[in-house]
Design a protein around this motif. Sequence first.
Motif, PDB file in Angstrom:
ATOM      1  N   PHE A 250       0.843  -1.184   0.000  1.00 11.81           N
ATOM      2  CA  PHE A 250       0.000   0.000   0.000  1.00 11.81           C
ATOM      3  C   PHE A 250       0.879   1.236   0.000  1.00 11.81           C
ATOM      4  N   ASN A 251       0.270   2.367  -0.311  1.00 11.51           N
ATOM      5  CA  ASN A 251       0.966   3.649  -0.353  1.00 11.51           C
ATOM      6  C   ASN A 251       0.477   4.546   0.788  1.00 11.51           C
ATOM      7  N   VAL A 252       1.117   5.675   0.937  1.00 14.23           N
ATOM      8  CA  VAL A 252       0.706   6.642   1.956  1.00 14.23           C
ATOM      9  C   VAL A 252      -0.706   7.145   1.631  1.00 14.23           C
ATOM     10  N   GLY A 253      -1.595   7.116   2.617  1.00 10.91           N
ATOM     11  CA  GLY A 253      -2.962   7.598   2.431  1.00 10.91           C
ATOM     12  C   GLY A 253      -3.970   6.515   2.090  1.00 10.91           C
ATOM     13  N   ASP A 254      -3.509   5.302   1.729  1.00 10.36           N
ATOM     14  CA  ASP A 254      -4.445   4.214   1.421  1.00 10.36           C
ATOM     15  C   ASP A 254      -5.162   3.760   2.689  1.00 10.36           C
ATOM     16  N   ILE A 255      -6.482   3.448   2.535  1.00 11.52           N
ATOM     17  CA  ILE A 255      -7.310   3.003   3.657  1.00 11.52           C
ATOM     18  C   ILE A 255      -7.400   1.489   3.623  1.00 11.52           C
ATOM     19  N   ILE A 256      -7.124   0.851   4.753  1.00  4.51           N
ATOM     20  CA  ILE A 256      -7.136  -0.605   4.860  1.00  4.51           C
ATOM     21  C   ILE A 256      -8.121  -0.994   5.948  1.00  4.51           C
ATOM     22  N   ASP A 257      -8.962  -2.002   5.653  1.00  2.00           N
ATOM     23  CA  ASP A 257      -9.893  -2.541   6.637  1.00  2.00           C
ATOM     24  C   ASP A 257      -9.195  -3.624   7.439  1.00  2.00           C
ATOM     25  N   VAL A 258      -9.104  -3.435   8.743  1.00  2.00           N
ATOM     26  CA  VAL A 258      -8.468  -4.418   9.617  1.00  2.00           C
ATOM     27  C   VAL A 258      -9.509  -5.433  10.048  1.00  2.00           C
TER      28      VAL A 258
END
Length: 390
Positions: free
Chosen positions: A349-357
């Motif tokens: 992923f890159n800076v600013g990407d949203i990831i669902d944990v």
Amino acid sequence: MAKVLQKHAGRAKERILQNLGKADRTTDEDFDLCVKNFNKQQAAVLRLQKEFKNYHQCLKAMQASQKSLMDTVCELYEPCWIGVDRFLVKAEDLNKSFDDFCEKINNQVLNPVAAYTVQFPEYSNKISKRNRKLLDYDNSRHNLQNLETMRKREEAKISKAKEQLEDARSHFEVINTELHDELPALYDSRVSFFVSYLQCLYLAEAQWHGQASELLIDINSILESLDEDSKKDPCYKLKNMVKESQAHEQEKDCEDSKSPPHTPLFSPEKECDGSSSGSASGSAVFSTPPTTADRNLRPNMTSDTKAVEVLVEEDKLAGGDTLQAHSRFLYKVKGTYKYVAEDLDELSFNVGDIIDVISYDDPDEQEEGWLMGVFEGKKGLFPANFTSRI
């Protein structure tokens, strides 16, 4: 020039007559024995010199091989291992000991033997000169005999032939006497030659083996201590070594705020030396999570691709809210640093990407410092401290 050519012609004629048996030859059995012993001694010395050179070359090759081996071993002896300073010193002493041994063989054996062999070509030339003078003597003797047996005696020629014979005899006797004294003395020196130089060789080798033996015993004791220490101290284990290395890298990264951390810090744990790692968020204590290589030492985590597809499909049908409502959804995080996956079961992923944990399929497989998440339709692991919770 004419005189020299006449002399060579007379010698050639005399040699041919002697070989044909038409002229007698002056013999000296004692001198022939000296020449025979000289040739045998010369062959033995040259053969031994050749073996000395070959021995020294092999030592130099072995020296280079041992130095290369010890340099490699010193590079592989890790700085954190016990006895590293002593090991490096002993390895250097071993290399120096071999250097001194090779230098001693060169100075005390090779060079003196080379100087000893120089005299053999000189004596060979002297023996050849003596044989030429003997031919001149025999030729002058036969010329006088021929003149004295002629029916018509020519006293002038006979007188001149006698002078030539006397001159040839005097030249021959001078060099012949010298060789009768020098060749036996040279032959008798063979005993002292063998004793002195072989003793230098064997004593130098014995001293080197003694020094090398002591150094090798010391090195072996250092390795035994390392083996015992590695069984007692957990710092030698791969997991703890990785954590220590990552903590060191994290300290460097903290000095430069512009560069992202090399490894994440997540869960509290003590380092292998018993001291705590750096603290953050008040009194919380953190340490580095396992790297990809460390995780591969544990049982491989299977990627449930079908479950991911079901979650993503449900999320699409419900307008993007189903995944958050799913029982496995925990919270969302935002990438604060760019991360590139190092294994198939990791997320990039890159800076600013949203990831669902989401929660782990099996809680026992949860990795310290790593989260399970879904990003762009793919489920996988990612380092916690490369993200921030939102």
